[in-house]
Design a protein around this motif. Structure first.
Motif, mmCIF file in Angstrom:
data_model
loop_
_atom_site.group_PDB
_atom_site.id
_atom_site.type_symbol
_atom_site.label_atom_id
_atom_site.label_comp_id
_atom_site.label_asym_id
_atom_site.label_seq_id
_atom_site.Cartn_x
_atom_site.Cartn_y
_atom_site.Cartn_z
ATOM 1 N N ILE A 61 -13.125 -21.798 -13.497
ATOM 2 C CA ILE A 61 -13.938 -21.524 -14.675
ATOM 3 C C ILE A 61 -15.359 -21.222 -14.201
ATOM 4 O O ILE A 61 -15.889 -21.933 -13.344
ATOM 5 N N THR A 62 -15.975 -20.184 -14.752
ATOM 6 C CA THR A 62 -17.273 -19.736 -14.253
ATOM 7 C C THR A 62 -18.301 -20.850 -14.223
ATOM 8 O O THR A 62 -19.015 -21.032 -13.234
ATOM 9 N N ARG A 63 -18.393 -21.646 -15.307
ATOM 10 C CA ARG A 63 -19.474 -22.630 -15.362
ATOM 11 C C ARG A 63 -19.275 -23.780 -14.379
ATOM 12 O O ARG A 63 -20.247 -24.336 -13.873
ATOM 13 N N THR A 64 -18.005 -24.141 -14.082
ATOM 14 C CA THR A 64 -17.800 -25.210 -13.101
ATOM 15 C C THR A 64 -18.075 -24.696 -11.688
ATOM 16 O O THR A 64 -18.540 -25.445 -10.832
ATOM 17 N N LYS A 65 -17.798 -23.422 -11.451
ATOM 18 C CA LYS A 65 -18.140 -22.829 -10.155
ATOM 19 C C LYS A 65 -19.655 -22.768 -9.982
ATOM 20 O O LYS A 65 -20.182 -23.091 -8.909
ATOM 21 N N TYR A 93 -16.261 -22.991 -1.431
ATOM 22 C CA TYR A 93 -15.404 -23.999 -2.054
ATOM 23 C C TYR A 93 -14.051 -23.353 -2.304
ATOM 24 O O TYR A 93 -13.895 -22.135 -2.195
ATOM 25 N N THR A 94 -13.070 -24.156 -2.659
ATOM 26 C CA THR A 94 -11.745 -23.628 -2.952
ATOM 27 C C THR A 94 -11.454 -23.764 -4.444
ATOM 28 O O THR A 94 -12.067 -24.580 -5.140
ATOM 29 N N THR A 95 -10.536 -22.956 -4.931
ATOM 30 C CA THR A 95 -10.083 -23.069 -6.316
ATOM 31 C C THR A 95 -8.634 -22.594 -6.379
ATOM 32 O O THR A 95 -8.125 -21.997 -5.423
ATOM 33 N N VAL A 96 -7.958 -22.898 -7.478
ATOM 34 C CA VAL A 96 -6.571 -22.462 -7.665
ATOM 35 C C VAL A 96 -6.451 -21.861 -9.060
ATOM 36 O O VAL A 96 -7.281 -22.129 -9.932
ATOM 37 N N PRO A 97 -5.440 -21.023 -9.313
ATOM 38 C CA PRO A 97 -5.263 -20.462 -10.652
ATOM 39 C C PRO A 97 -5.154 -21.555 -11.709
ATOM 40 O O PRO A 97 -4.563 -22.614 -11.463
ATOM 41 N N GLU A 98 -5.724 -21.290 -12.862
ATOM 42 C CA GLU A 98 -5.807 -22.290 -13.917
ATOM 43 C C GLU A 98 -4.434 -22.837 -14.320
ATOM 44 O O GLU A 98 -4.294 -24.035 -14.598
ATOM 45 N N GLU A 99 -3.409 -21.975 -14.308
ATOM 46 C CA GLU A 99 -2.104 -22.395 -14.817
ATOM 47 C C GLU A 99 -1.381 -23.389 -13.908
ATOM 48 O O GLU A 99 -0.359 -23.956 -14.311
ATOM 49 N N THR A 226 -7.855 -38.350 11.232
ATOM 50 C CA THR A 226 -8.959 -37.433 10.955
ATOM 51 C C THR A 226 -8.753 -36.687 9.641
ATOM 52 O O THR A 226 -7.712 -36.057 9.426
ATOM 53 N N THR A 227 -9.727 -36.776 8.782
ATOM 54 C CA THR A 227 -9.733 -36.017 7.525
ATOM 55 C C THR A 227 -11.169 -35.944 7.030
ATOM 56 O O THR A 227 -12.053 -36.625 7.562
ATOM 57 N N GLN A 228 -11.418 -35.092 6.024
ATOM 58 C CA GLN A 228 -12.771 -35.023 5.471
ATOM 59 C C GLN A 228 -13.172 -36.373 4.884
ATOM 60 O O GLN A 228 -12.367 -37.037 4.235
ATOM 61 N N ALA A 229 -14.425 -36.746 5.111
ATOM 62 C CA ALA A 229 -14.915 -38.034 4.622
ATOM 63 C C ALA A 229 -15.305 -37.973 3.150
ATOM 64 O O ALA A 229 -15.447 -39.006 2.499
ATOM 65 N N MET A 230 -15.483 -36.768 2.622
ATOM 66 C CA MET A 230 -15.838 -36.605 1.207
ATOM 67 C C MET A 230 -14.991 -35.531 0.573
ATOM 68 O O MET A 230 -14.678 -34.517 1.200
ATOM 69 N N ARG A 231 -14.651 -35.767 -0.698
ATOM 70 C CA ARG A 231 -13.937 -34.763 -1.492
ATOM 71 C C ARG A 231 -14.664 -34.657 -2.825
ATOM 72 O O ARG A 231 -14.806 -35.645 -3.545
ATOM 73 N N ILE A 232 -15.123 -33.473 -3.132
ATOM 74 C CA ILE A 232 -15.914 -33.241 -4.347
ATOM 75 C C ILE A 232 -15.193 -32.210 -5.223
ATOM 76 O O ILE A 232 -14.832 -31.128 -4.757
ATOM 77 N N TYR A 233 -14.993 -32.583 -6.489
ATOM 78 C CA TYR A 233 -14.305 -31.701 -7.446
ATOM 79 C C TYR A 233 -15.247 -31.384 -8.601
ATOM 80 O O TYR A 233 -15.768 -32.298 -9.239
ATOM 81 N N SER A 234 -15.445 -30.110 -8.872
ATOM 82 C CA SER A 234 -16.224 -29.705 -10.039
ATOM 83 C C SER A 234 -15.239 -29.362 -11.151
ATOM 84 O O SER A 234 -14.456 -28.412 -11.034
ATOM 85 N N ALA A 235 -15.275 -30.164 -12.217
ATOM 86 C CA ALA A 235 -14.294 -29.978 -13.281
ATOM 87 C C ALA A 235 -14.957 -30.188 -14.638
ATOM 88 O O ALA A 235 -16.041 -29.653 -14.871
#
Length: 327
Positions: A61-65, A93-99, A226-235
């Motif tokens: 979604i444009t505004r969350t991006k 950042y990454t995103t996936v189709p809305e559906e 080993t993995t990312q120490a932070m995960r951030i989601y804009s929703a």
């Protein structure tokens, strides 16, 4: 638009931005949030963006991006000027189709959509005390007074009111005087929407995969994988509320635009015990933030990871489970 007290004027104010987009006020709020995130997690974030340190994802979604991009401009200011006069560095950042996005259950999950639509058609005893304020609102909006008997709509209406106020379109005086009561009604509507009902809980549809991801990556950290120490989601504000509820915390009602909920995993200094620390970033009218520590209901203080997992794991869904249950 039908929930505005002056749809025509609001349409004119929206024109420079487009419908459902971020305004300059929204950009400033997101940037301030980024500054706070940078201040809270300087070591985990590192000096500059590194994909191996942080995972970034937005709904499509444009505004969350835009929110994420504005926040990241503050999270990762350029270590050195790579372009003269440009104090900014691009962060992907990454995103996936809305559906197929588990953070967009209101658009992607048929089961959840059906459940929520049904709930909006019903009346609820706990909403009766807000009947007068609902009648006042519906009268101003010239809407069908039958909506008074479908009180969950008040949360949508309140969001529109706050949006138009931020664009400089004030409410009529009697609505403005009762804005606190309208917010209380919206909070109550959200509480009704996300509580357990006879058919079970709708929380896993909205935030079960997020909870499962927390467990997966927390366990990797605990096991020194080993993995990312932070995960951030804009929703969306529904995600913030549902994720806080599924984590057995109370953020105090329907979150405002820009509100942020986080689960921190900490290790006790002199033991091998891991602790879950929920925090809530509360935006102010001045677009600054207050950091609020929360309590996990029934988990004790400190809230040990093992106890938190036992209390909440029944709501954690693997993504394949979510897709199957969503049909």
């Amino acid at each position: 638009m039908k929930y505005s007290t002056d749809p025509e004027k609001l349409a004119q104010l929206i024109k420079p931005f487009g419908y459902q987009q971020l305004t300059e006020k929204g950009l400033r709020r997101a940037y301030n949030l980024g500054n706070l995130i940078r201040a809270q997690y300087p070591t985990l974030l590192g000096g500059k963006y590194n994909e191996s340190q942080v995972y970034l994802r937005s709904t499509d979604i444009t505004r969350t991006k835009m929110t994420l991009l504005a926040a990241l401009a503050a999270v990762y200011p350029p270590a050195q000027e790579w372009q003269k006069g440009l104090n900014w560095t691009p962060v992907p950042y990454t995103t996936v189709p809305e559906e197929i996005d588990f953070n967009r259950a209101l658009n992607s999950c048929k089961t959840f959509m059906t459940e929520v639509k049904q709930m909006y058609k019903l009346n609820y005893p706990e909403m009766i005390k807000y009947k007068k304020i609902l009648e006042l609102v519906m009268t101003h909006l010239h809407l069908d007074m039958n909506l008074v008997d479908k009180p969950l709509y008040i949360n949508k209406i309140y969001n529109v009111f706050m949006s138009q106020i931020s664009l400089g379109l004030d409410l009529p005086e009697d609505l403005k005087e009762n804005l606190t009561e309208i917010k209380k009604a919206a909070d109550a509507a959200f509480a009704v929407l996300y509580r357990d009902n006879k058919r079970g809980s709708i929380l896993p549809y909205e935030s079960g995969v997020l909870l499962n991801e927390f467990f997966n990556y927390a366990q990797m950290m605990i096991n020194n994988i080993t993995t990312q120490a932070m995960r951030i989601y804009s929703a969306h504000h529904e995600n913030v509320y549902a994720f806080s509820k599924i984590s057995r915390t109370d953020i105090g009602g329907m979150p405002d635009y820009g509100a942020t909920f986080a689960l921190n995993l900490r290790k006790e200094k002199y033991t091998d015990n891991f602790i879950v620390e929920p925090v809530f970033y509360v935006p102010s009218l001045q677009d600054n933030y207050q950091l609020k520590s929360l309590v996990v209901d029934g988990c004790g203080n400190p809230c040990y990871y093992s106890t938190f997992e036992n209390l909440t794991k029944k709501y954690a869904w693997h993504y394949d489970t979510w897709r199957s249950n969503c049909h």
